[in-house]
Design a protein around this motif. Structure first.
Motif, PDB file in Angstrom:
ATOM      1  N   GLN A   1      -2.620  16.157  13.156  1.00  8.14           N
ATOM      2  CA  GLN A   1      -3.720  15.264  13.475  1.00  8.14           C
ATOM      3  C   GLN A   1      -3.610  14.010  12.603  1.00  8.14           C
ATOM      4  O   GLN A   1      -2.856  13.979  11.635  1.00  8.14           O
TER       5      GLN A   1
ATOM      6  N   PHE B   1     -12.309  19.753  10.904  1.00  9.84           N
ATOM      7  CA  PHE B   1     -11.529  19.112   9.848  1.00  9.84           C
ATOM      8  C   PHE B   1     -12.360  18.046   9.134  1.00  9.84           C
ATOM      9  O   PHE B   1     -12.405  17.992   7.899  1.00  9.84           O
TER      10      PHE B   1
ATOM     11  N   VAL C   1     -10.759  12.290  13.394  1.00 12.02           N
ATOM     12  CA  VAL C   1      -9.503  13.011  13.212  1.00 12.02           C
ATOM     13  C   VAL C   1      -9.082  13.492  14.587  1.00 12.02           C
ATOM     14  O   VAL C   1      -9.784  14.286  15.217  1.00 12.02           O
TER      15      VAL C   1
ATOM     16  N   THR D   1      -2.284  14.946   8.958  1.00  9.82           N
ATOM     17  CA  THR D   1      -2.690  16.220   8.374  1.00  9.82           C
ATOM     18  C   THR D   1      -1.525  17.171   8.107  1.00  9.82           C
ATOM     19  O   THR D   1      -1.744  18.331   7.778  1.00  9.82           O
TER      20      THR D   1
ATOM     21  N   SER E   1       0.844  11.467   4.542  1.00 12.70           N
ATOM     22  CA  SER E   1       0.036  12.661   4.721  1.00 12.70           C
ATOM     23  C   SER E   1      -1.131  12.611   3.748  1.00 12.70           C
ATOM     24  O   SER E   1      -1.153  11.805   2.814  1.00 12.70           O
ATOM     25  N   PHE E   2      -2.117  13.471   3.951  1.00 14.07           N
ATOM     26  CA  PHE E   2      -3.225  13.546   3.000  1.00 14.07           C
ATOM     27  C   PHE E   2      -2.703  13.852   1.604  1.00 14.07           C
ATOM     28  O   PHE E   2      -3.158  13.263   0.618  1.00 14.07           O
TER      29      PHE E   2
ATOM     30  N   PHE F   1      -5.282  19.580   2.768  1.00 15.43           N
ATOM     31  CA  PHE F   1      -5.795  19.249   4.100  1.00 15.43           C
ATOM     32  C   PHE F   1      -4.643  19.167   5.096  1.00 15.43           C
ATOM     33  O   PHE F   1      -4.383  18.124   5.678  1.00 15.43           O
ATOM     34  N   ALA F   2      -3.929  20.282   5.267  1.00 21.17           N
ATOM     35  CA  ALA F   2      -2.825  20.346   6.224  1.00 21.17           C
ATOM     36  C   ALA F   2      -3.163  21.363   7.298  1.00 21.17           C
ATOM     37  O   ALA F   2      -2.956  22.555   7.126  1.00 21.17           O
TER      38      ALA F   2
END
Length: 325
Positions: free
Chosen positions: A130, A168, A204, A225, A238-239, A247-248
């Motif tokens: 996402q 999320f 998201v 994500t 990525s986060f 947060f994956a």
């Protein structure tokens, strides 16, 4: 989200092609009767697109026509109940996703089926990370968005209460101390257009849904994500890379059969899907839908889905998200 989540790393792995013994078990199920793929969304949506793509690819090898049956409504539960109650002969499969299989059971007590008791996984059709997108002018990176959302309430869109994007974002709000108000929509296109128009501020969404507006500059992508950058958005961190670990969580669509369908039948269909996934035209179609191919055998899928579902359950309990009648 209270602990780092590592399942997204498994979604990103390119696993070897399946070699299932069930290939030799014969070509047809139930004498060549049509294979029905029950999709809980309207025609033209990503699950519908993937179902039709794979249906065309496996019809010949299985020796039977494939029919896509769209049964939208009820947060996917109308279609899921229909598929769960069908005869367990392998001729009716359900196109499930995070919401119908992994999330809904944690946020409502009124499910007309039990995803664990009634279904068994057959094959993934596609997986995707996402992406967090915001309206132009709201923020330039994840850090500036988080600072804004801690200081001032933001409206966040989703494709419906209890969807992967909703849960999320609710997890972000809960764990990171943000101020957020949920605004549900009936589908990703409408929600994303509202962000592009500035009427809603953040969402998201599956990368495939958001990618056209990102490329046109109508929404701004801040983070994906997955455990690393996504090939479709190589410029977006990525986060974890942006300094926000844990947060994956991705999204997926997959085929499910009734729990009582024999192993040999499930294996035969899974083998046909695995063969299709090695076809370059199928792989291109999955990519065009914003997803990637993930070749997991049914047993590995069961383990993955159980672990992922437990993670969504943690988020649901922490945030208090519930489906309302």
């Amino acid at each position: 989200m209270t602990a780092p989540h590592r399942l997204g790393r498994r979604l990103a792995l390119a696993l070897p092609a399946l070699a299932l013994a069930a290939r030799g078990a014969g070509a047809q199920t139930a004498g060549g009767a049509p294979l029905r793929l029950v999709v809980p969304f309207p025609g033209g949506t990503t699950p519908d697109t993937l179902a039709r793509l794979y249906g065309a690819a496996i019809s010949g090898p299985l020796g039977q026509p494939v029919v896509v049956d769209n049964r939208a409504g009820g947060g996917g539960m109308i279609a899921a109940e229909f598929a769960a109650r069908a005869a367990p002969d392998g001729n009716t499969l359900f196109v499930g996703s995070n919401g119908t299989i992994s999330i809904n059971k944690h946020i409502t007590d009124r499910m007309p089926f039990d995803p664990d008791r009634d279904f068994r996984p057959v094959a993934f059709l596609g997986v995707s990370m996402q992406v967090l997108v915001v309206r132009p002018g709201l923020a330039t990176d994840l850090a500036s968005f988080l600072a804004r959302a801690r200081a001032q309430e933001v409206n966040y869109a989703s494709v419906g209460a209890g969807s992967a994007g909703h849960l999320f974002m609710a997890g972000l709000v809960n764990q990171l101390g943000l101020k957020g108000q949920h605004v549900p929509y009936r589908g990703a296109p409408q929600a994303l257009l509202e962000i592009a128009a500035g009427r809603v501020e953040v969402m998201v969404a599956a990368i495939g849904s958001a990618l056209p507006l990102i490329r046109e500059g109508k929404v701004v992508a801040l983070a994906v994500t997955g455990p690393a950058r996504d090939p479709l958005l190589p410029e977006v961190p990525s986060f974890e890379q942006a300094g926000v670990p844990g947060f994956a969580l991705g999204v997926w669509n997959a085929l499910f059969a009734q729990r009582a369908v024999p192993d040999a039948t499930v294996g035969r269909i899974a083998a046909a899907i695995a063969d299709a996934q090695r076809d370059e035209s199928v792989r291109r179609g999955v990519t065009a839908a914003g997803f990637t191919v993930e070749a997991l055998d049914p047993a590995s899928m069961s383990r993955f889905i159980a672990e992922e579902s437990a993670r969504w359950g943690e988020i649901a309990r922490a945030t208090g998200v519930r489906l309302t009648d």
